[in-house]
Design a protein around this motif. Structure first.
Motif, PDB file in Angstrom:
ATOM      1  N   LEU A 162       0.820  -1.212   0.000  1.00  0.00           N
ATOM      2  CA  LEU A 162       0.000   0.000   0.000  1.00  0.00           C
ATOM      3  C   LEU A 162       0.853   1.260   0.000  1.00  0.00           C
ATOM      4  N   ALA A 163       1.983   1.235   0.723  1.00  0.00           N
ATOM      5  CA  ALA A 163       2.865   2.406   0.750  1.00  0.00           C
ATOM      6  C   ALA A 163       3.406   2.705  -0.647  1.00  0.00           C
ATOM      7  N   ARG A 164       3.824   1.664  -1.362  1.00  0.00           N
ATOM      8  CA  ARG A 164       4.340   1.859  -2.721  1.00  0.00           C
ATOM      9  C   ARG A 164       3.237   2.334  -3.652  1.00  0.00           C
ATOM     10  N   LEU A 165       2.044   1.773  -3.520  1.00  0.00           N
ATOM     11  CA  LEU A 165       0.926   2.192  -4.358  1.00  0.00           C
ATOM     12  C   LEU A 165       0.565   3.646  -4.102  1.00  0.00           C
ATOM     13  N   GLY A 166       0.515   4.063  -2.826  1.00  0.00           N
ATOM     14  CA  GLY A 166       0.231   5.458  -2.508  1.00  0.00           C
ATOM     15  C   GLY A 166       1.301   6.389  -3.028  1.00  0.00           C
ATOM     16  N   GLU A 167       2.564   5.968  -2.948  1.00  0.00           N
ATOM     17  CA  GLU A 167       3.655   6.803  -3.456  1.00  0.00           C
ATOM     18  C   GLU A 167       3.551   6.983  -4.960  1.00  0.00           C
ATOM     19  N   ASP A 168       3.230   5.909  -5.676  1.00  0.00           N
ATOM     20  CA  ASP A 168       3.079   6.017  -7.135  1.00  0.00           C
ATOM     21  C   ASP A 168       1.935   6.961  -7.501  1.00  0.00           C
ATOM     22  N   MET A 169       0.823   6.910  -6.747  1.00  0.00           N
ATOM     23  CA  MET A 169      -0.300   7.777  -7.064  1.00  0.00           C
ATOM     24  C   MET A 169       0.013   9.232  -6.718  1.00  0.00           C
ATOM     25  N   ARG A 170       0.752   9.465  -5.634  1.00  0.00           N
ATOM     26  CA  ARG A 170       1.148  10.850  -5.310  1.00  0.00           C
ATOM     27  C   ARG A 170       2.093  11.397  -6.358  1.00  0.00           C
ATOM     28  N   ASP A 171       2.976  10.554  -6.902  1.00  0.00           N
ATOM     29  CA  ASP A 171       3.861  11.005  -7.972  1.00  0.00           C
ATOM     30  C   ASP A 171       3.072  11.410  -9.210  1.00  0.00           C
ATOM     31  N   ALA A 172       1.895  10.804  -9.386  1.00  0.00           N
ATOM     32  CA  ALA A 172       1.035  11.162 -10.515  1.00  0.00           C
ATOM     33  C   ALA A 172       0.148  12.364 -10.203  1.00  0.00           C
ATOM     34  N   GLY A 173       0.355  13.009  -9.047  1.00  0.00           N
ATOM     35  CA  GLY A 173      -0.394  14.205  -8.694  1.00  0.00           C
ATOM     36  C   GLY A 173      -1.731  13.946  -8.036  1.00  0.00           C
ATOM     37  N   LYS A 174      -1.940  12.754  -7.505  1.00  0.00           N
ATOM     38  CA  LYS A 174      -3.217  12.427  -6.880  1.00  0.00           C
ATOM     39  C   LYS A 174      -3.068  12.485  -5.357  1.00  0.00           C
ATOM     40  N   PRO A 175      -3.958  13.213  -4.667  1.00  0.00           N
ATOM     41  CA  PRO A 175      -3.850  13.355  -3.204  1.00  0.00           C
ATOM     42  C   PRO A 175      -4.263  12.084  -2.471  1.00  0.00           C
ATOM     43  N   VAL A 176      -3.313  11.248  -2.181  1.00  0.00           N
ATOM     44  CA  VAL A 176      -3.561   9.975  -1.507  1.00  0.00           C
ATOM     45  C   VAL A 176      -2.694   9.920  -0.250  1.00  0.00           C
ATOM     46  N   GLY A 177      -3.315   9.602   0.871  1.00  0.00           N
ATOM     47  CA  GLY A 177      -2.584   9.424   2.123  1.00  0.00           C
ATOM     48  C   GLY A 177      -2.751   7.999   2.626  1.00  0.00           C
TER      49      GLY A 177
END
Length: 301
Positions: A162-177
């Motif tokens: 989940l940490a890696r998935l959230g990091e990938d989505m934040r890199d794409a500009g999506k606000p995910v915590g």
């Protein structure tokens, strides 16, 4: 002659020989009962384990057809059912992929012919409908490819995934915590399939609820993943319908957002294939809460 001799009463339960004999008999009876019980329930435990494996992995090894005649017959019937289910799923997956692939050719011809329409409004609407159909077909083909890939089951660490998935989505500009658990959460599953399922749920939260806040908690033998957003939520009467393929809520989840209506359906299928479930609820403070329940690795708790 008259004899008078009083009889002394004896308690047989207090005799050393009787107590020893009773204790030995009880021990033999208990050991024999335990052996018979284990012998008779062992096939049931094997069937339960095989059923759990089948619910997670359709390609799990067949049940060993050994033991008494009744057990062999039951194991043979179970293996036959597993083969039929596997063939049924594979046939439907191949048919879905073939139909989706074959539809691309007439769609391409329609797009080319639509370019020759003189009315700009009609042409733009037709091209928009064709683009939507192509997106739906693309999603269906991606799902069929994933099903046909037969990804191997492996040990996973849910916090790291989940940490890696959230990091990938934040890199794409999506606000995910992502709020990870303070300890390791080992599970067993298919890495890419779980990434796709959880990624679909998090992307839905961002698309329709502006943000996605993910938290983990372990309860007994299951791990619970909650994904909260700040959107309008979903009417409770539609909780079951949103998991149907190509179903979309026009009121709160507009077609203008570009969704195909397959995200939740695909995520639900993947989570169920891992022995879990997805539940929905509207948060009192506003927004939708998606609850994903997955079994942790046996013995990890």
């Amino acid at each position: 002659m008259r004899f008078h001799a009083p009889v002394t009463a004896t308690d047989a339960l207090r005799e050393p020989g009787f107590i020893a004999s009773l204790g030995g008999s009880a021990a033999v009876a208990i050991l024999l009962s335990a052996w018979v019980l284990g012998f008779t329930t062992r096939p049931l435990r094997r069937f339960a384990a095989a059923a759990n494996r089948l619910g997670i992995d359709m390609n799990a090894p067949s049940l060993d057809e050994a033991g008494p005649r009744e057990v062999r017959l039951a194991a043979s019937a179970f293996n036959k059912m597993q083969r039929r289910l596997r063939a049924f799923v594979e046939d439907r997956t191949r048919m879905l992929a073939a139909v989706s692939h074959d539809l691309r050719t007439p769609l391409t011809r329609l797009r080319l012919r639509a370019e020759f329409i003189d009315d700009d409004v009609v042409r733009d609407k037709m091209l928009e409908d064709l683009s939507e159909m192509e997106a739906m077909i693309g999603s269906t083909l991606a799902f069929a490819r994933d099903e046909a890939a037969k990804e191997a089951i492996e040990p996973l660490e849910l916090n790291a995934l989940l940490a890696r998935l959230g990091e990938d989505m934040r890199d794409a500009g999506k606000p995910v915590g992502v709020a990870p658990a303070p300890f390791s959460i080992p599970i067993v599953g298919r890495r890419m399939a779980l990434r796709r399922a959880l990624g679909n749920l998090m992307e839905n939260a961002v698309k329709y609820g502006q943000t996605a806040q993910v938290a983990l908690a372990v309860t007994g033998e299951n791990v619970t993943i909650t994904i909260d957003d700040e959107g309008p939520g979903i009417p409770e009467i539609e909780f079951e319908n949103v998991f149907r393929p190509f179903f979309r809520l026009e009121a709160s989840r507009s077609r203008d957002t570009g969704g195909t209506g397959l995200g939740l359906s695909v995520a639900n299928d993947i989570i169920r294939a891992h022995g879990g479930e997805i539940r929905l609820s509207n948060r009192p403070e506003g927004g939708l809460r998606v609850i994903v329940v997955l079994p942790v690795e046996p013995g990890a708790t």
